[in-house]
Design a protein around this motif. Structure first.
Motif, PDB file in Angstrom:
ATOM      1  N   ALA A   1      12.899   1.890  -1.549  1.00  0.00           N
ATOM      2  CA  ALA A   1      12.295   1.378  -0.314  1.00  0.00           C
ATOM      3  C   ALA A   1      10.967   0.713  -0.620  1.00  0.00           C
ATOM      4  O   ALA A   1      10.440   0.832  -1.731  1.00  0.00           O
ATOM      5  N   LEU A   2      10.449   0.042   0.396  1.00  0.00           N
ATOM      6  CA  LEU A   2       9.059  -0.420   0.372  1.00  0.00           C
ATOM      7  C   LEU A   2       8.207   0.711   0.944  1.00  0.00           C
ATOM      8  O   LEU A   2       8.416   1.126   2.083  1.00  0.00           O
ATOM      9  N   TYR A   3       7.272   1.206   0.160  1.00  0.00           N
ATOM     10  CA  TYR A   3       6.429   2.326   0.565  1.00  0.00           C
ATOM     11  C   TYR A   3       5.064   1.796   0.998  1.00  0.00           C
ATOM     12  O   TYR A   3       4.392   1.101   0.233  1.00  0.00           O
ATOM     13  N   SER A   4       4.667   2.166   2.205  1.00  0.00           N
ATOM     14  CA  SER A   4       3.390   1.720   2.761  1.00  0.00           C
ATOM     15  C   SER A   4       2.552   2.920   3.164  1.00  0.00           C
ATOM     16  O   SER A   4       3.094   3.942   3.591  1.00  0.00           O
ATOM     17  N   CYS A   5       1.237   2.782   3.049  1.00  0.00           N
ATOM     18  CA  CYS A   5       0.362   3.841   3.536  1.00  0.00           C
ATOM     19  C   CYS A   5      -0.322   3.390   4.819  1.00  0.00           C
ATOM     20  O   CYS A   5      -0.439   2.193   5.091  1.00  0.00           O
ATOM     21  N   ALA A   6      -0.722   4.374   5.600  1.00  0.00           N
ATOM     22  CA  ALA A   6      -1.366   4.122   6.877  1.00  0.00           C
ATOM     23  C   ALA A   6      -2.469   5.149   7.083  1.00  0.00           C
ATOM     24  O   ALA A   6      -2.363   6.275   6.601  1.00  0.00           O
ATOM     25  N   ALA A   7      -3.502   4.770   7.806  1.00  0.00           N
ATOM     26  CA  ALA A   7      -4.627   5.664   8.083  1.00  0.00           C
ATOM     27  C   ALA A   7      -4.838   5.780   9.579  1.00  0.00           C
ATOM     28  O   ALA A   7      -4.685   4.802  10.318  1.00  0.00           O
ATOM     29  N   ASP A   8      -5.182   6.990  10.013  1.00  0.00           N
ATOM     30  CA  ASP A   8      -5.412   7.224  11.435  1.00  0.00           C
ATOM     31  C   ASP A   8      -6.436   8.345  11.586  1.00  0.00           C
ATOM     32  O   ASP A   8      -6.456   9.279  10.784  1.00  0.00           O
ATOM     33  N   SER A   9      -7.243   8.265  12.630  1.00  0.00           N
ATOM     34  CA  SER A   9      -8.283   9.267  12.852  1.00  0.00           C
ATOM     35  C   SER A   9      -7.761  10.486  13.608  1.00  0.00           C
ATOM     36  O   SER A   9      -8.508  11.431  13.841  1.00  0.00           O
TER      37      SER A   9
END
Length: 124
Positions: free
Chosen positions: A92-100
């Motif tokens: 797969a295409l692996y993506s990171c994400a950030a959230d507060s």
């Protein structure tokens, strides 16, 4: 400007290991939870794992428990995803994400910031 840059993807054989990195800049990293998502060819975006800003709380999708480990280094503003015992279905295409916020928003588009992804291909 907020940036999330993934690295570490590539081609690996079934049963092998890969470590992905997500380098974050432009935010107070220690105040954000970070998650990994993946999107396989022809499939929807899927939540993989998340780690709280303190690093002491993590959560995983069932299909990767006991194989993947998420960790973070707040001194380096980086989150890692150690992937072991890889299977072809992990391609797969692996993506990171950030959230507060926590719990982390596991639905597509729920997080504040996103990277562009790094591709992992697991050969049979």
């Amino acid at each position: 400007q907020v940036r999330l840059v993934e690295s570490g993807g590539g081609l690996v054989q079934t049963g092998g290991s890969v470590r992905l990195s997500c380098a974050v800049s432009g935010i107070t990293f220690s105040r954000y939870a970070v998650a990994w998502f993946r999107q396989a060819p022809g499939k929807e975006l899927e939540f993989v794992a998340a780690i709280k800003w303190s690093g002491d709380v993590t959560t995983y999708v069932d299909s990767v428990k006991d194989r993947f480990t998420i960790s973070r280094d707040n001194a380096k503003n980086t989150v890692y995803l150690q992937m072991n015992t890889l299977k072809p279905e992990d391609t797969a295409l692996y993506s990171c994400a950030a959230d507060s916020r926590w719990p982390f928003a596991t639905w597509p588009g729920g997080a504040d910031y996103w990277g562009k992804g790094t591709r992992v291909t697991v050969s049979p």
